[in-house]
Design a protein around this motif. Structure first.
Motif, PDB file in Angstrom:
ATOM      1  N   ALA A   1       0.819  -1.219   0.000  1.00 37.97           N
ATOM      2  CA  ALA A   1       0.000   0.000   0.000  1.00 37.97           C
ATOM      3  C   ALA A   1       0.851   1.268   0.000  1.00 37.97           C
ATOM      4  CB  ALA A   1      -0.933  -0.004   1.210  1.00 37.97           C
ATOM      5  N   GLN A   2       2.189   1.106   0.076  1.00 44.86           N
ATOM      6  CA  GLN A   2       3.064   2.286   0.061  1.00 44.86           C
ATOM      7  C   GLN A   2       3.770   2.473  -1.285  1.00 44.86           C
ATOM      8  OE1 GLN A   2       3.271   0.114   3.038  1.00 44.86           O
ATOM      9  NE2 GLN A   2       1.634   1.515   3.630  1.00 44.86           N
ATOM     10  N   THR A   3       3.468   1.600  -2.247  1.00 48.01           N
ATOM     11  CA  THR A   3       4.076   1.782  -3.572  1.00 48.01           C
ATOM     12  C   THR A   3       2.985   1.881  -4.636  1.00 48.01           C
ATOM     13  OG1 THR A   3       4.295  -0.610  -3.783  1.00 48.01           O
ATOM     14  CG2 THR A   3       6.233   0.567  -3.037  1.00 48.01           C
ATOM     15  N   GLN A   4       1.875   2.503  -4.274  1.00 56.50           N
ATOM     16  CA  GLN A   4       0.791   2.636  -5.245  1.00 56.50           C
ATOM     17  C   GLN A   4       1.055   3.803  -6.180  1.00 56.50           C
ATOM     18  OE1 GLN A   4      -2.313   2.956  -2.285  1.00 56.50           O
ATOM     19  NE2 GLN A   4      -3.074   0.922  -2.831  1.00 56.50           N
ATOM     20  N   MET A   5       0.359   3.797  -7.312  1.00 63.74           N
ATOM     21  CA  MET A   5       0.469   4.894  -8.274  1.00 63.74           C
ATOM     22  C   MET A   5      -0.846   5.628  -8.321  1.00 63.74           C
ATOM     23  SD  MET A   5       3.231   5.605  -9.288  1.00 63.74           S
ATOM     24  CE  MET A   5       3.099   7.107 -10.195  1.00 63.74           C
ATOM     25  N   GLN A   6      -0.748   6.973  -8.331  1.00 61.45           N
ATOM     26  CA  GLN A   6      -1.964   7.776  -8.385  1.00 61.45           C
ATOM     27  C   GLN A   6      -2.399   7.976  -9.834  1.00 61.45           C
ATOM     28  OE1 GLN A   6      -1.673  11.528  -6.358  1.00 61.45           O
ATOM     29  NE2 GLN A   6      -3.821  12.044  -6.730  1.00 61.45           N
ATOM     30  N   PHE A   7      -3.612   7.524 -10.132  1.00 56.68           N
ATOM     31  CA  PHE A   7      -4.253   7.793 -11.425  1.00 56.68           C
ATOM     32  C   PHE A   7      -5.483   8.625 -11.110  1.00 56.68           C
ATOM     33  CE2 PHE A   7      -2.882   3.827 -14.130  1.00 56.68           C
ATOM     34  CZ  PHE A   7      -1.582   4.283 -14.093  1.00 56.68           C
ATOM     35  N   GLY A   8      -5.448   9.926 -11.439  1.00 56.61           N
ATOM     36  CA  GLY A   8      -6.587  10.771 -11.093  1.00 56.61           C
ATOM     37  C   GLY A   8      -6.719  10.844  -9.584  1.00 56.61           C
TER      38      GLY A   8
ATOM     39  N   THR B   1      -7.564   8.200  -7.648  1.00 56.98           N
ATOM     40  CA  THR B   1      -7.442   6.890  -7.001  1.00 56.98           C
ATOM     41  C   THR B   1      -5.983   6.427  -7.015  1.00 56.98           C
ATOM     42  OG1 THR B   1      -7.829   5.753  -9.083  1.00 56.98           O
ATOM     43  CG2 THR B   1      -9.758   6.177  -7.707  1.00 56.98           C
ATOM     44  N   PHE B   2      -5.676   5.573  -6.066  1.00 56.29           N
ATOM     45  CA  PHE B   2      -4.345   4.990  -6.006  1.00 56.29           C
ATOM     46  C   PHE B   2      -4.432   3.532  -6.441  1.00 56.29           C
ATOM     47  CE2 PHE B   2      -3.925   8.680  -3.346  1.00 56.29           C
ATOM     48  CZ  PHE B   2      -2.649   9.143  -3.651  1.00 56.29           C
ATOM     49  N   VAL B   3      -3.598   3.163  -7.392  1.00 57.69           N
ATOM     50  CA  VAL B   3      -3.652   1.828  -7.981  1.00 57.69           C
ATOM     51  C   VAL B   3      -2.511   0.985  -7.409  1.00 57.69           C
ATOM     52  CG1 VAL B   3      -3.622   0.517 -10.142  1.00 57.69           C
ATOM     53  CG2 VAL B   3      -4.532   2.851 -10.098  1.00 57.69           C
ATOM     54  N   THR B   4      -2.856  -0.191  -6.882  1.00 63.10           N
ATOM     55  CA  THR B   4      -1.828  -1.128  -6.433  1.00 63.10           C
ATOM     56  C   THR B   4      -1.164  -1.739  -7.663  1.00 63.10           C
ATOM     57  OG1 THR B   4      -3.037  -1.617  -4.428  1.00 63.10           O
ATOM     58  CG2 THR B   4      -1.405  -3.228  -5.111  1.00 63.10           C
ATOM     59  N   THR B   5       0.162  -1.829  -7.618  1.00 64.83           N
ATOM     60  CA  THR B   5       0.875  -2.252  -8.818  1.00 64.83           C
ATOM     61  C   THR B   5       1.207  -3.740  -8.766  1.00 64.83           C
ATOM     62  OG1 THR B   5       3.079  -1.883  -7.925  1.00 64.83           O
ATOM     63  CG2 THR B   5       1.982   0.012  -8.897  1.00 64.83           C
ATOM     64  N   VAL B   6       1.575  -4.278  -9.920  1.00 67.94           N
ATOM     65  CA  VAL B   6       2.062  -5.644  -9.989  1.00 67.94           C
ATOM     66  C   VAL B   6       3.272  -5.666 -10.917  1.00 67.94           C
ATOM     67  CG1 VAL B   6       0.485  -6.336 -11.846  1.00 67.94           C
ATOM     68  CG2 VAL B   6       1.405  -8.062 -10.301  1.00 67.94           C
TER      69      VAL B   6
END
Lengths: 430, 398
Positions: free
Chosen positions: A72-79, A81-86
């Motif tokens: 939850a600390q390496t998410q990316m902000q799109f607009g 919302t924060f997107v969890t990455t893979v």
């Protein structure tokens, strides 16, 4: 004689199967008529063996990219919302079996009614498809490290063992002594780095403190994990001079140069280039012991008994990473100072010199691993035994670090001495 | 007795036959591990994956602020893309200097790095990590792959079309950094197999690739004003194109100024303008600035790293500056503005005021006699930027 065919899903689709034959042949010479006259000889056996073995001891599913979820600390902000990455991990669809062809000639012997027994072995093992986790070229994969079949290496050596009942006077003076001796010599050599690696040597041995500084090398013609260092220059007092290294002859001339200061020597094709850089590093010893010697003894005298184990390594070299990392005055001037390593008193280094061969030391040692003394007696009809054991009794070594055996693969980052253990015991049988 | 042996043998034979049958199928895909063979059964993976390609600019691994690093062989915080990029762009210039002694860093200050420099190597690996991620995304989202998975509807396909354009934008961005900093570099695309040593290429080839890629993807990216914050839009691609054209004579020997102008005008025609407050660009609410075309978003809660703006803010705090003044939890005593840069401002220039001079008696001098001497408080020879204070920063596509 046997043949096995193994398949492993750890390897790439085209390389999953390996065939591994083996055979061995023994000849008990001592039972032949021409040796019957020798009375001292109780056993003599000649062995010849060949075998191919496969090694697959590394992680599963190397041919697939493994996907790792971000937290939850390496998410990316799109607009908003924060997107969890893979993230797909490094994978190698071409990885295949690491195979070893081993050839062994041995002799088992026994004398004096098996009072003295032992064996002599000579072996030659060639390993191909050597699997290492190595830095890979940028763009070759999804990370800068990957597991690869990088090349071929050879181990050749001899092993000697001797077990003897040196004294057996239990029935007369009450004294007995059983002893065993072992000696093993091994010579390791990297034979080839595959052309598919795109390099002539592979660096290994990441040191602590440096920013991606590797100090060992896999290079054809050298033992694996040889140290790969700059040759330190010393002043008249024998102190290393900071940043001053030998400029190795690396430039190849078309004709042999005449004797001159800039030349590598009369008739030599190579001369120094006048600059100290990466090219001036050279393989310098390696961490594997050349000889491993062992001795254990078991002595009894009436109700007393003593046993101990001695061990020696000869020709194992260690990179003292504690000294190279902390033996510099920059440790006390930085924002968060740290304890200095005592080597700074000799070197006077003000910045770390990770690549100096000053830090590569001969860590040969002799160690009394353990000694146990016991006394058995009867007390009021009960058999009892008192024992005392000391582990790690002493170590004789010229190595400057705290423990010559602490260096894993030749890198010593250990700052804690090996503990010495004293144990006392009383056993009572009911 | 004989009967029992027969029985045992037949059971053993049956077991053996079963064992052989069960163990010879090595093409079984793993079930317990998430791999490309199974993870796309969740349609959300595509968005998570493209988010990861973006995240390559902002974080250093899969755990924040550090953990499960993308590249190894270097301290993870040191390896963060934006941090390395900033160091490569600024430290060798007259603008900034770093006071730490980590192997390889002092050489960045003095332009003496060699091939073995860990920071330069990490920058190179970072660029190709981004290229590798984008290539893998493109390989996993081909029409054939999407068809074979059978769970990609029309709406998701439209999204993926844009994701693919974004992956190509991010790949072009890193390739541009690559040719700008390293010259001739290998060109690796989604057509190149993982595990194969790439062939050398040239700066010109990679430049041509960047230009053709950007021109190809602009129609697939959101037009000006319609993009999502944090994601690439058509103007971002135009801006990158303008930068590439502007330096074309350096990269290829042939100037393309007219094309640079066209691309720049396409951006200017959009909803962007120079922020009336320069300082606003460096504040936490800079998402409202009209000047930023493509941000690398950092967030104190959701997007953590030891690199990025965390590095820029903390490392440029030290000397008699107080961390509490700047809303941070400690000064790192690292980055300093060089006197050459400070002295460029004429006396009275308002912009000089944005650099910390301190107040008497705690003033700090412009000169830097000793790069590493931060403990020498009595001399107060320290000056730094007041850019501290923003928890989030955006870079403009520059």
């Amino acid at each position: 004689m046997s043949v096995r065919r193994d398949g492993s899903s750890r390897f790439g689709p085209a390389n999953q199967w390996g065939t591994f034959p083996a055979f061995s042949l023994g000849w008990r010479l001592s039972q032949e008529s021409f040796l019957q006259g020798l009375h001292g000889l109780s056993d003599l056996k000649l062995r010849v063996g060949y075998g191919k073995t496969g090694n697959q001891s590394f992680g599963n599913y190397q041919q697939f990219a493994k996907y790792v979820l971000g937290d939850a600390q390496t998410q990316m902000q799109f607009g908003n919302t924060f997107v969890t990455t893979v993230r797909p991990g490094a994978y190698n669809p071409f990885i295949q079996w690491e195979g070893t062809n081993a050839f062994d000639v041995g002799l088992d012997y026994g004398f004096g009614g098996q009072r003295v027994t032992g064996a002599i072995d000579w072996y030659n093992k060639q390993t191909s498809g050597l699997i290492f986790t190595v830095p890979v070229c940028a763009g070759c994969g999804l990370s800068n490290f990957n597991q690869q079949n990088i090349g071929k290496m050879r181990n050749r050596g001899i092993e000697l063992s001797l077990n003897a009942a040196l004294l057996d006077q239990r029935k007369t003076s009450g004294l007995s002594w059983n002893a065993s001796f072992t000696a093993a010599h091994n010579k390791n050599e990297m034979l080839q780095i595959y052309a598919s690696q795109g390099v002539t040597r592979v660096l290994t041995g990441l040191v602590a403190g440096g920013v991606g500084t590797f100090i060992q090398v896999l290079q054809p013609g050298q033992p694996i994990n040889s140290f790969y260092m700059l040759q330190q220059k010393y002043d008249a007092q024998g102190k290393p001079i900071q940043g001053s290294y030998v400029d190795q002859p690396t430039v190849k001339d078309t004709v042999a140069c005449p004797a001159s200061p800039t030349c590598g020597g009369p008739g030599r094709l190579y001369r120094p280039d006048g600059v100290i850089n990466q090219d001036d590093r050279r393989p310098f010893h390696d961490p594997a012991p050349k000889w491993i010697l062992g001795h254990s003894s078991y002595l009894t005298y009436r109700n007393f008994d003593v046993s101990f184990t001695l061990r020696a390594y000869l020709g194992n070299w260690v990179y003292n990473n504690v000294a190279s990392n902390l033996g510099t005055y920059s440790e006390v001037t930085r924002a968060s100072p740290y304890n200095l390593h005592a080597s700074v008193l000799n070197t006077g280094f003000t910045t770390p010199q990770y690549l100096s061969d000053y830090y590569v030391e001969d860590a040969s040692f002799l160690r009394l691993d353990n000694i146990t003394a016991g006394y058995s007696f009867n007390y009021r009809g009960q058999p009892m035994r008192i024992t005392g054991t000391v582990q790690n009794v002493f170590t004789i070594t010229g190595y400057s670090g705290v423990d010559p055996t602490a260096g894993l693969n030749g890198l010593d980052n250990n700052i804690y001495p090996r503990s010495r253990t004293f144990t006392g015991g009383l056993s009572v049988k009911f | 007795m004989n009967h029992r042996i027969h029985q045992a043998l037949s059971v053993a034979a049956a077991l053996l036959a079963f064992a052989v049958a069960a163990c010879t199928n090595l093409t079984l895909e793993p079930k317990s591990t998430a791999t490309d063979a199974n993870i796309f059964s969740d349609p959300g993976t595509y968005k998570a994956f493209i988010a990861r390609v973006y995240a390559g600019l902002a974080v250093s691994g899969q755990q924040g602020p550090a953990g499960n690093a993308d590249i190894r062989g270097i301290d993870e915080g040191f390896s963060q893309y934006l941090r390395l990029f900033w160091e490569h762009e600024e430290l060798p210039t007259d603008e900034a200097i770093i006071g730490w002694g980590d192997v390889g860093l002092p050489e960045m200050n003095t332009q003496q790095w060699a091939v073995s420099n860990g920071f330069v190597g990490a920058m190179y690996y970072r660029i190709y990590f981004q290229v590798g991620m984008a290539n893998e995304f493109l390989r996993q989202t081909t029409d054939a792959k999407l068809d074979s998975r059978g769970n990609v509807g029309a709406a998701l396909r439209a999204d993926i079309k844009q994701y693919r354009a974004e992956a190509r934008f991010l790949r072009a961005l890193s390739y541009w950094h690559g040719i700008d900093m390293f010259g001739d570099i290998p060109l690796i695309t989604e057509a190149d197999l993982v595990g194969v040593v790439p062939q050398p290429s040239t700066r010109t080839n990679v430049y041509d690739f960047i230009v053709s890629e950007l021109n190809a993807i602009i129609p697939d990216l959101p037009p000006p004003g319609l993009g999502t914050y944090g994601r690439a839009s058509a103007p971002a691609a135009q801006m990158l194109l303008a930068h590439a054209y502007l330096n074309a004579s350096v990269y290829t020997g042939t100037a393309h100024y007219a094309e640079a102008l066209t691309a720049a005008q396409a951006v200017i025609a959009g909803p962007y303008s120079i922020d009336p407050s320069y300082r606003h660009l460096f504040l936490a609410d800079n998402n409202t600035s009209p000047e930023i075309i493509f941000p690398v978003i950092q967030d104190g809660v959701h997007t953590q790293t030891w690199g990025g703006v965390t590095f820029l803010v903390h490392a440029s705090c030290g000397g008699s500056m107080r961390d509490t003044t700047y809303g941070i939890s400690g000064c790192w005593w690292g980055l300093r503005l060089k006197p050459e840069a400070f002295n460029r401002y004429a006396s009275g220039d308002q912009r000089a005021a944005s650099f910390f001079r301190g107040t008497a008696p705690d003033t700090q001098s412009v000169a830097i006699p000793q790069v590493g001497t931060f403990t020498d408080r009595s001399n107060r020879r320290w000056i730094t930027s007041t850019r501290c204070g923003s928890a989030r920063m955006a870079i403009r596509v520059r």
